[in-house]
Scaffold this active site. Structure first.
Site, mmCIF file in Angstrom:
data_model
loop_
_atom_site.group_PDB
_atom_site.id
_atom_site.type_symbol
_atom_site.label_atom_id
_atom_site.label_comp_id
_atom_site.label_asym_id
_atom_site.label_seq_id
_atom_site.Cartn_x
_atom_site.Cartn_y
_atom_site.Cartn_z
ATOM 1 N N GLU A 2 0.781 -1.143 -0.012
ATOM 2 C CA GLU A 2 0.041 0.030 0.018
ATOM 3 C C GLU A 2 0.684 1.078 0.145
ATOM 4 O O GLU A 2 1.776 1.372 0.738
ATOM 5 C CB GLU A 2 -0.873 0.137 1.090
ATOM 6 C CG GLU A 2 -1.747 1.359 1.081
ATOM 7 C CD GLU A 2 -2.652 1.396 2.481
ATOM 8 O OE1 GLU A 2 -3.934 1.930 2.413
ATOM 9 O OE2 GLU A 2 -2.298 0.889 3.622
ATOM 10 N N TRP A 3 0.559 2.304 -1.031
ATOM 11 C CA TRP A 3 1.325 3.417 -1.018
ATOM 12 C C TRP A 3 0.401 4.373 -0.298
ATOM 13 O O TRP A 3 -0.738 4.897 -0.950
ATOM 14 C CB TRP A 3 1.731 3.892 -2.369
ATOM 15 C CG TRP A 3 2.473 5.402 -2.373
ATOM 16 C CD1 TRP A 3 3.030 5.728 -0.972
ATOM 17 C CD2 TRP A 3 2.505 6.183 -3.541
ATOM 18 N NE1 TRP A 3 3.788 6.865 -1.518
ATOM 19 C CE2 TRP A 3 3.587 7.239 -2.856
ATOM 20 C CE3 TRP A 3 1.973 6.131 -4.792
ATOM 21 C CZ2 TRP A 3 3.706 8.457 -3.806
ATOM 22 C CZ3 TRP A 3 2.354 7.325 -5.706
ATOM 23 C CH2 TRP A 3 3.030 8.253 -4.906
ATOM 24 N N ARG A 4 0.623 5.028 0.950
ATOM 25 C CA ARG A 4 -0.211 5.888 1.501
ATOM 26 C C ARG A 4 0.242 7.205 1.229
ATOM 27 O O ARG A 4 1.290 7.999 1.675
ATOM 28 C CB ARG A 4 0.064 5.772 3.180
ATOM 29 C CG ARG A 4 -1.012 5.029 3.867
ATOM 30 C CD ARG A 4 -2.330 5.367 3.683
ATOM 31 N NE ARG A 4 -2.533 6.594 4.354
ATOM 32 C CZ ARG A 4 -2.696 6.715 5.757
ATOM 33 N NH1 ARG A 4 -2.691 5.382 6.522
ATOM 34 N NH2 ARG A 4 -2.736 8.032 6.510
ATOM 35 N N ARG A 26 -5.472 8.570 2.333
ATOM 36 C CA ARG A 26 -6.358 8.791 3.617
ATOM 37 C C ARG A 26 -6.707 10.312 3.932
ATOM 38 O O ARG A 26 -5.670 10.885 4.237
ATOM 39 C CB ARG A 26 -5.887 7.835 4.747
ATOM 40 C CG ARG A 26 -6.424 8.116 5.874
ATOM 41 C CD ARG A 26 -7.904 7.115 5.693
ATOM 42 N NE ARG A 26 -7.411 5.597 5.378
ATOM 43 C CZ ARG A 26 -7.926 4.919 4.458
ATOM 44 N NH1 ARG A 26 -8.647 5.685 3.509
ATOM 45 N NH2 ARG A 26 -7.531 3.962 4.132
ATOM 46 N N GLU A 77 -10.523 11.061 8.181
ATOM 47 C CA GLU A 77 -10.397 9.362 8.537
ATOM 48 C C GLU A 77 -9.202 9.198 9.044
ATOM 49 O O GLU A 77 -8.659 7.909 8.772
ATOM 50 C CB GLU A 77 -11.005 8.788 7.428
ATOM 51 C CG GLU A 77 -12.376 8.760 7.062
ATOM 52 C CD GLU A 77 -12.981 7.598 6.538
ATOM 53 O OE1 GLU A 77 -12.529 6.334 6.680
ATOM 54 O OE2 GLU A 77 -14.255 7.684 6.110
ATOM 55 N N HIS A 136 -12.880 4.421 8.691
ATOM 56 C CA HIS A 136 -12.135 4.432 9.887
ATOM 57 C C HIS A 136 -12.689 5.181 10.908
ATOM 58 O O HIS A 136 -13.092 6.414 10.583
ATOM 59 C CB HIS A 136 -10.812 4.803 9.279
ATOM 60 C CG HIS A 136 -9.995 3.870 8.358
ATOM 61 N ND1 HIS A 136 -10.336 4.156 7.037
ATOM 62 C CD2 HIS A 136 -9.083 3.207 8.244
ATOM 63 C CE1 HIS A 136 -9.737 3.521 6.014
ATOM 64 N NE2 HIS A 136 -8.892 2.860 6.983
ATOM 65 N N LYS A 185 -13.770 -2.536 3.646
ATOM 66 C CA LYS A 185 -12.785 -2.513 4.631
ATOM 67 C C LYS A 185 -13.119 -1.580 5.919
ATOM 68 O O LYS A 185 -13.649 -0.491 5.457
ATOM 69 C CB LYS A 185 -11.464 -2.186 4.222
ATOM 70 C CG LYS A 185 -10.409 -1.709 5.177
ATOM 71 C CD LYS A 185 -9.059 -0.887 4.599
ATOM 72 C CE LYS A 185 -8.295 -0.436 6.074
ATOM 73 N NZ LYS A 185 -7.280 0.593 5.356
ATOM 74 N N ARG A 199 -5.451 -7.912 14.411
ATOM 75 C CA ARG A 199 -4.711 -7.673 13.192
ATOM 76 C C ARG A 199 -3.752 -8.995 12.919
ATOM 77 O O ARG A 199 -3.620 -9.392 11.624
ATOM 78 C CB ARG A 199 -3.611 -6.650 13.238
ATOM 79 C CG ARG A 199 -4.153 -5.343 13.275
ATOM 80 C CD ARG A 199 -2.969 -4.171 13.523
ATOM 81 N NE ARG A 199 -3.438 -2.702 13.350
ATOM 82 C CZ ARG A 199 -3.699 -1.851 12.538
ATOM 83 N NH1 ARG A 199 -3.591 -2.729 11.176
ATOM 84 N NH2 ARG A 199 -4.337 -0.757 12.496
ATOM 85 N N SER A 223 1.356 3.927 9.792
ATOM 86 C CA SER A 223 0.504 4.898 9.573
ATOM 87 C C SER A 223 -0.846 4.745 10.445
ATOM 88 O O SER A 223 -1.912 5.381 9.843
ATOM 89 C CB SER A 223 0.219 4.791 7.941
ATOM 90 O OG SER A 223 -0.416 3.260 7.646
ATOM 91 N N GLN A 235 -0.233 -0.933 14.041
ATOM 92 C CA GLN A 235 0.124 -1.565 13.226
ATOM 93 C C GLN A 235 1.549 -2.424 13.683
ATOM 94 O O GLN A 235 2.338 -1.760 14.423
ATOM 95 C CB GLN A 235 0.857 -0.573 12.029
ATOM 96 C CG GLN A 235 -0.586 -0.325 11.032
ATOM 97 C CD GLN A 235 -0.327 0.246 9.875
ATOM 98 O OE1 GLN A 235 0.855 0.884 9.580
ATOM 99 N NE2 GLN A 235 -1.234 0.574 8.907
#
Length: 276
Positions: free
Chosen positions: A4-6, A40, A44, A101, A128, A171, A190, A194
């Protein structure tokens, strides 16, 4: 695995030309690994403010580039905005992760299921939801909602998680309740809770082995899961290696004991098939 590229952490995100150029470099560096593109929004939990016009234009430009396999769309950005994003992304041949979120609380079980069903109904390929627990009971609520959605309503993969230290167990274990993916951190975290990706991989390998979990099948853009066709820009490995363990794990499940000769006969037959 998926990367994932945030992009909301990217300093030049509002320069579309630079963003697409960087995305192209990521695509080349990742090879066949699927790439999830995510802006994002601040509301959120993201890093930057963005108007919905900018948000839509960015997502559609990325989809048109063909360099992202999946694009995150926040499902409560307004139905008109969401529809424009999902329709445009699907038209370009990419997949949509419809997301929500809640950084303040964990909704009731029915509300979590309702949000996931809305994402599915609006055409997200992978719904999600991430929620914030205030107690261990909240984590159990998220897990119960995950199981209910997966077993009763979902016709495609879903992703769920409970955030912060209290929610770390989700998770690691949500897959056992029906969630198709979890998120690990490479470098900067992020989202609260996590886990570094290498540690996460070790734990998941243990769980997969113990629970005999199977990887979910890949969905197809704009269609109910599962489907036979995949978008042309989806990237797959040219070669995979399968490890046949039938003579070990397979025979362990049989009540009768096979002789050495019988085992050799099975091995020879497997070799003669041409797939070993």
């Amino acid at each position: 695995h998926t990367v994932e590229w945030r992009v909301d952490f990217y300093d030049d995100v509002f320069d579309t030309e630079k963003t697409l150029a960087t995305l192209k470099k990521l695509r080349c560096a990742l090879g066949t690994l699927p790439l999830l593109f995510t802006f994002r929004t601040k509301k959120e939990g993201g890093e930057k403010e963005i108007t919905m016009e900018q948000y839509t234009a960015l997502n559609l430009a990325v989809a048109a580039s063909g360099d992202a396999d999946l694009i995150d769309v926040e499902i409560f950005s307004g139905d008109g905005v969401v529809k424009a994003n999902i329709d445009g992304i699907h038209k370009a041949g990419a997949l949509v992760v419809g997301s929500n979120h809640d950084f303040f609380a964990t909704p009731e079980r029915d509300a979590i299921v309702s949000r996931l069903r809305k994402m599915q109904e609006m055409g997200a390929d992978i719904p999600k939801i991430a929620v914030m627990p205030k107690s261990t009971a909240d984590v159990l609520t998220l897990l119960a909602a995950t199981a209910e959605m997966h077993e009763t309503y979902a016709d495609r993969p879903i992703i769920t998680m409970s955030m912060s230290a209290k929610g770390v167990i989700s998770r690691l274990s949500c897959e056992a309740f029906g969630s198709a993916m979890t998120f690990g951190a490479v470098g900067q975290v992020s989202a609260p809770g996590q886990i570094p990706v290498e540690q996460l991989r070790q734990v998941l390998d243990i769980l997969h082995g113990a629970l005999n979990l199977k990887r979910p099948r890949r969905p197809t853009a704009g269609r109910a899961y599962p489907a036979k066709e995949v978008p042309q820009n989806m990237k797959f490995a040219e070669k995979i290696t399968l490890c046949e363990v039938g003579l070990r794990d397979g025979l362990q499940n049989e009540k009768a004991l096979l002789s050495v000769e019988d085992k050799l006969s099975l091995a020879r037959a497997a070799i003669a098939s041409g797939f070993v």
